[in-house]
Design a protein around this motif. Sequence first.
Motif, PDB file in Angstrom:
ATOM      1  N   HIS A  17       0.803  -1.233   0.000  1.00 23.16           N
ATOM      2  CA  HIS A  17       0.000   0.000   0.000  1.00 23.16           C
ATOM      3  C   HIS A  17       0.832   1.276   0.000  1.00 23.16           C
ATOM      4  O   HIS A  17       0.326   2.329   0.371  1.00 23.16           O
ATOM      5  CB  HIS A  17      -1.003   0.012   1.151  1.00 23.16           C
ATOM      6  CG  HIS A  17      -1.860  -1.215   1.169  1.00 23.16           C
ATOM      7  ND1 HIS A  17      -2.745  -1.497   0.155  1.00 23.16           N
ATOM      8  CD2 HIS A  17      -1.930  -2.244   2.027  1.00 23.16           C
ATOM      9  CE1 HIS A  17      -3.330  -2.654   0.416  1.00 23.16           C
ATOM     10  NE2 HIS A  17      -2.861  -3.129   1.548  1.00 23.16           N
ATOM     11  N   ARG A  19       2.774   4.039  -2.250  1.00 26.21           N
ATOM     12  CA  ARG A  19       2.692   4.549  -3.622  1.00 26.21           C
ATOM     13  C   ARG A  19       4.085   4.774  -4.214  1.00 26.21           C
ATOM     14  O   ARG A  19       5.061   4.933  -3.494  1.00 26.21           O
ATOM     15  CB  ARG A  19       1.948   5.873  -3.639  1.00 26.21           C
ATOM     16  CG  ARG A  19       0.517   5.790  -3.172  1.00 26.21           C
ATOM     17  CD  ARG A  19      -0.077   7.189  -3.090  1.00 26.21           C
ATOM     18  NE  ARG A  19      -1.376   7.206  -2.500  1.00 26.21           N
ATOM     19  CZ  ARG A  19      -2.518   7.121  -3.181  1.00 26.21           C
ATOM     20  NH1 ARG A  19      -2.504   7.010  -4.483  1.00 26.21           N
ATOM     21  NH2 ARG A  19      -3.676   7.150  -2.560  1.00 26.21           N
ATOM     22  N   SER A  35       1.179   6.549  -8.355  1.00 25.39           N
ATOM     23  CA  SER A  35       0.510   5.256  -8.471  1.00 25.39           C
ATOM     24  C   SER A  35      -0.594   5.161  -7.424  1.00 25.39           C
ATOM     25  O   SER A  35      -0.599   5.887  -6.431  1.00 25.39           O
ATOM     26  CB  SER A  35       1.505   4.105  -8.267  1.00 25.39           C
ATOM     27  OG  SER A  35       1.818   3.948  -6.888  1.00 25.39           O
ATOM     28  N   ASP A  36      -1.500   4.240  -7.650  1.00 24.42           N
ATOM     29  CA  ASP A  36      -2.476   3.922  -6.615  1.00 24.42           C
ATOM     30  C   ASP A  36      -1.767   3.073  -5.552  1.00 24.42           C
ATOM     31  O   ASP A  36      -0.618   2.669  -5.731  1.00 24.42           O
ATOM     32  CB  ASP A  36      -3.677   3.186  -7.213  1.00 24.42           C
ATOM     33  CG  ASP A  36      -3.299   1.833  -7.799  1.00 24.42           C
ATOM     34  OD1 ASP A  36      -2.204   1.707  -8.384  1.00 24.42           O
ATOM     35  OD2 ASP A  36      -4.098   0.891  -7.676  1.00 24.42           O
ATOM     36  N   GLU A  38      -2.201   0.093  -4.701  1.00 27.59           N
ATOM     37  CA  GLU A  38      -1.953  -1.279  -5.163  1.00 27.59           C
ATOM     38  C   GLU A  38      -0.832  -1.326  -6.187  1.00 27.59           C
ATOM     39  O   GLU A  38      -0.454  -2.393  -6.658  1.00 27.59           O
ATOM     40  CB  GLU A  38      -3.230  -1.882  -5.757  1.00 27.59           C
ATOM     41  CG  GLU A  38      -4.373  -1.991  -4.769  1.00 27.59           C
ATOM     42  CD  GLU A  38      -4.044  -2.894  -3.587  1.00 27.59           C
ATOM     43  OE1 GLU A  38      -3.364  -3.923  -3.784  1.00 27.59           O
ATOM     44  OE2 GLU A  38      -4.467  -2.548  -2.466  1.00 27.59           O
ATOM     45  N   THR A  43      -1.414   7.746 -12.360  1.00 30.37           N
ATOM     46  CA  THR A  43      -2.284   8.884 -12.640  1.00 30.37           C
ATOM     47  C   THR A  43      -1.440  10.159 -12.684  1.00 30.37           C
ATOM     48  O   THR A  43      -0.637  10.385 -11.776  1.00 30.37           O
ATOM     49  CB  THR A  43      -3.339   9.027 -11.525  1.00 30.37           C
ATOM     50  OG1 THR A  43      -4.075   7.808 -11.438  1.00 30.37           O
ATOM     51  CG2 THR A  43      -4.296  10.170 -11.813  1.00 30.37           C
ATOM     52  N   HIS A  67       2.105  12.284  -0.109  1.00 30.62           N
ATOM     53  CA  HIS A  67       1.380  11.169  -0.730  1.00 30.62           C
ATOM     54  C   HIS A  67       1.884   9.807  -0.265  1.00 30.62           C
ATOM     55  O   HIS A  67       1.544   8.785  -0.859  1.00 30.62           O
ATOM     56  CB  HIS A  67       1.475  11.276  -2.258  1.00 30.62           C
ATOM     57  CG  HIS A  67       0.714  12.438  -2.812  1.00 30.62           C
ATOM     58  ND1 HIS A  67      -0.656  12.430  -2.958  1.00 30.62           N
ATOM     59  CD2 HIS A  67       1.124  13.657  -3.236  1.00 30.62           C
ATOM     60  CE1 HIS A  67      -1.051  13.586  -3.462  1.00 30.62           C
ATOM     61  NE2 HIS A  67       0.003  14.349  -3.630  1.00 30.62           N
TER      62      HIS A  67
END
Length: 174
Positions: A17, A19, A35-36, A38, A43, A67
């Motif tokens: 989890h 990023r 990244s997300d 996962e 993005t 982030h």
Amino acid sequence: MSSNVVPLETFLDLPDHARLLGLDLGTKTIGLALSDVERQIATPLETIRRVKFGLDAAALIKIAQNHAVAGLIIGLPLNMDGSEGPRVQSTRAFVRNLAPLTPLPVAYWDERMSTMAVTRTLLFADASRAKRAEVVDKMAAAYILQGALDRLMRMEPGDPEHDDAAPDGADAAR
């Protein structure tokens, strides 16, 4: 060589989890993508207007902290024949200067044709020249990051094939 410049497969050992942040380093801007949690989807995030290294690095590190980023994927602008030119030297110098300022691991990713692919997509979407200029850097960063994420998803720890993560070893410090 900096100890936090690592091969891409090292990112398989990052905490769950966490990023990743993708960077498209330009002379005037730094495109960023996130990244997300996962680590499956990249993005576009934002574009930093370059001022001078100290301010650019501080902005980048602050964004990474905000982030909860666990690693950086930096586009390596190889020439089309795979050779290294002045832009690669500039990118490596940026990373050498950034490395002492953050413990985050850094992996290079071959970015050949990323800006061209993004520009083509924006042209196809009939984006205006002004809109293209506004978003191309962060979209190129997303393109770079997505390539690395896709490769990471295909890797398995201990898999003998993870040495081919990017053409010409662009994902590793060489």
